[in-house]
Design an enzyme around this catalytic site. Sequence first.
Site, mmCIF file in Angstrom:
data_model
loop_
_atom_site.group_PDB
_atom_site.id
_atom_site.type_symbol
_atom_site.label_atom_id
_atom_site.label_comp_id
_atom_site.label_asym_id
_atom_site.label_seq_id
_atom_site.Cartn_x
_atom_site.Cartn_y
_atom_site.Cartn_z
ATOM 1 N N HIS A 135 42.304 65.471 6.180
ATOM 2 C CA HIS A 135 43.576 65.109 5.547
ATOM 3 C C HIS A 135 44.692 65.664 6.446
ATOM 4 O O HIS A 135 44.497 66.679 7.120
ATOM 5 C CB HIS A 135 43.613 65.788 4.175
ATOM 6 C CG HIS A 135 44.771 65.425 3.304
ATOM 7 N ND1 HIS A 135 46.043 65.901 3.513
ATOM 8 C CD2 HIS A 135 44.854 64.638 2.203
ATOM 9 C CE1 HIS A 135 46.846 65.428 2.569
ATOM 10 N NE2 HIS A 135 46.148 64.660 1.763
ATOM 11 N N ASP A 212 38.513 73.281 3.759
ATOM 12 C CA ASP A 212 39.356 72.561 2.805
ATOM 13 C C ASP A 212 38.444 72.070 1.678
ATOM 14 O O ASP A 212 37.665 71.130 1.865
ATOM 15 C CB ASP A 212 40.050 71.398 3.524
ATOM 16 C CG ASP A 212 40.846 70.513 2.574
ATOM 17 O OD1 ASP A 212 40.803 70.742 1.348
ATOM 18 O OD2 ASP A 212 41.519 69.579 3.064
ATOM 19 N N GLN A 215 38.578 68.385 -2.219
ATOM 20 C CA GLN A 215 37.808 67.270 -2.770
ATOM 21 C C GLN A 215 36.394 67.696 -3.174
ATOM 22 O O GLN A 215 35.639 66.892 -3.705
ATOM 23 C CB GLN A 215 37.722 66.124 -1.750
ATOM 24 C CG GLN A 215 39.065 65.531 -1.352
ATOM 25 C CD GLN A 215 39.716 64.748 -2.481
ATOM 26 O OE1 GLN A 215 39.048 64.293 -3.422
ATOM 27 N NE2 GLN A 215 41.023 64.571 -2.405
ATOM 28 N N LYS A 238 43.635 68.468 -8.727
ATOM 29 C CA LYS A 238 42.472 67.610 -8.510
ATOM 30 C C LYS A 238 41.267 68.140 -9.297
ATOM 31 O O LYS A 238 40.234 67.497 -9.393
ATOM 32 C CB LYS A 238 42.124 67.543 -7.018
ATOM 33 C CG LYS A 238 43.198 66.848 -6.179
ATOM 34 C CD LYS A 238 42.731 66.709 -4.749
ATOM 35 C CE LYS A 238 43.859 66.500 -3.764
ATOM 36 N NZ LYS A 238 44.620 65.263 -3.935
ATOM 37 N N CYS A 376 46.721 59.676 3.680
ATOM 38 C CA CYS A 376 47.074 60.861 4.480
ATOM 39 C C CYS A 376 45.972 61.213 5.464
ATOM 40 O O CYS A 376 45.669 62.400 5.669
ATOM 41 C CB CYS A 376 47.399 62.062 3.595
ATOM 42 S SG CYS A 376 48.822 61.789 2.554
#
Lengths: 418, 152
Positions: A135, A212, A215, A238, A376
Amino acid sequence: MNQQAVESNNDSKMTFDIKAVRKSFPILDQNVNGKPLIYLDNAASAQKPDTVIQSISDYYCHDNSNVHRGAHTLGDRATAAFEGARETVRRFINAASTKEIIWTGGTTEAINLVASGLTASLKADDEIIVSRMEHHANIVPWQMLAERTGAILKVIEINEAGELQEGAFDKLLTERTKIVAVTQVSNVLGTINPVKEIIDKAKAAGAITLIDGAQAVPHFLVDVQALDCDYFVFSSHKLFGPTGIGVLYGKEDRLNALPPYQGGGEMIERVTFEKTTYNELPYKFEAGTPPISEAIGLAKAIDYFTVFDRQSIELHENNLLNYANSMVSDVPGMRIIGTAASKVPVMSFMIDGLHPSDIGTLLDQQGIAIRTGHHCAMPLMDFYGLPGTARASFAFYNTQSEVEKLFECLQKIQRLFT
Amino acid sequence: MTIDKHTQFTQNDFGGSINTDEILDTFEFLEDWEERYAYIIDLGKKLPEFPESEKVEANYVHGCQSQVWLIHYLDKASGKLYLLIDSDALIVRGLAAIVLAAMNAKSPNELLAVNVEEIFEKMDLIRHVSATRGNGLRSMVKKVQVIAEQLI
């Protein structure tokens, strides 16, 4: 059921009942453009259970006050709830200490905090490794760091299926590698990356690792001590929690070595005009009044989400993805972007003759919310030579019949408009 | 170029027989979203050909999702401004056709008097022009208006 959900402890996991789950998400019960809402944009932002919404309302109705001031009862209550939320997050990702849990505005701010803090640790020609599927939030802060220091950004390339190329990371990793920042799950492709392997290799090479997890955490449990990464970042919104808050996990020694990110109240120990000394972890990185109601809401989201048996949620989500995959061939000209062997339920796709924005608009007319565009992740779009994709991303409250409806509508769009 | 610029820009019916009144009249009789969007997409298919050689950065309209290109030509003899618009998205092409029907083949002053938002409002397509939808339509209209202002 929600009260029960909140009160049940972790030893007795609740059976996952989709009907009861859907009732806990008030937003799902509405019509959009005259059709029952089908929300398939969960990777952009997930919906909130009523316990989260209620906790924020309760906080403002009963406990609202600034934290860590200690002069009155409301302040004590707010502080207890706020610090309790930090403990909930610690337990959720199995950090060693609440000192390692820093509240940020979100994943983006968390990465910027680390990238900014590492400025003095880097010199010209040092290398930072990211992957093709990052991202922008896990690219641009590192590019900016590279610009400040003369370091070089290296990219792990991917294959057509949307997996990191076999051996590509090994080739990039050298004694010049200082930072390895990769996503655990691609927001566009759904690919689950072998981050444990990457962390182990990076660590052996002496590089700092940042994962990261934005997700990943909505779909499977993460244990940061088992991963052994230096930093792990994710967002609340999220993960079925409120917007405006995220988490930076960092190993205590790493965080102690980083300079403060922003100056102000809360992050100080003592201020004089001659010299300011900084507060200890985690407060060193939390200048100003923190996002209190957001932290409380996030903890409720984690409480909600962790009472269910994980395996039954993962099974349900896998079933949704498999069911969706099985219907792709029913839509002429439809193809999936991202066919990795290991995926979370995220489905990026194209349909011949339609632009992703056409698909998004026409699905919206039928009450179905998806995301369209570059997500993104422009370098990833460049790899596939696409202007963007349409993306349906599922959460555990989505149903098989919603997946069916999505494909019914896609067939209709394909038939009528191409 | 095989055909001259004048022909390329003026040999179409946008602003002539394809005009806002006609579009609004037709649109009124369309019953459901399928018919409305089929009509919008059909309108897009009537857009005059946009030369591939003009699909360059200078003519690019920066929107969020689909790609949009826009070029113009002022016919000195008539004082009318002619536009060509293209997009890689079907619905945006259709919305561009509605813009073209309203704004093409007018003097810059006449063009600036056109209230495009009102047209989209009548067609219940206003959210396509709102700032929240990044499909470039808003910037498309803005670009046409800036061109017209500069020519006055």
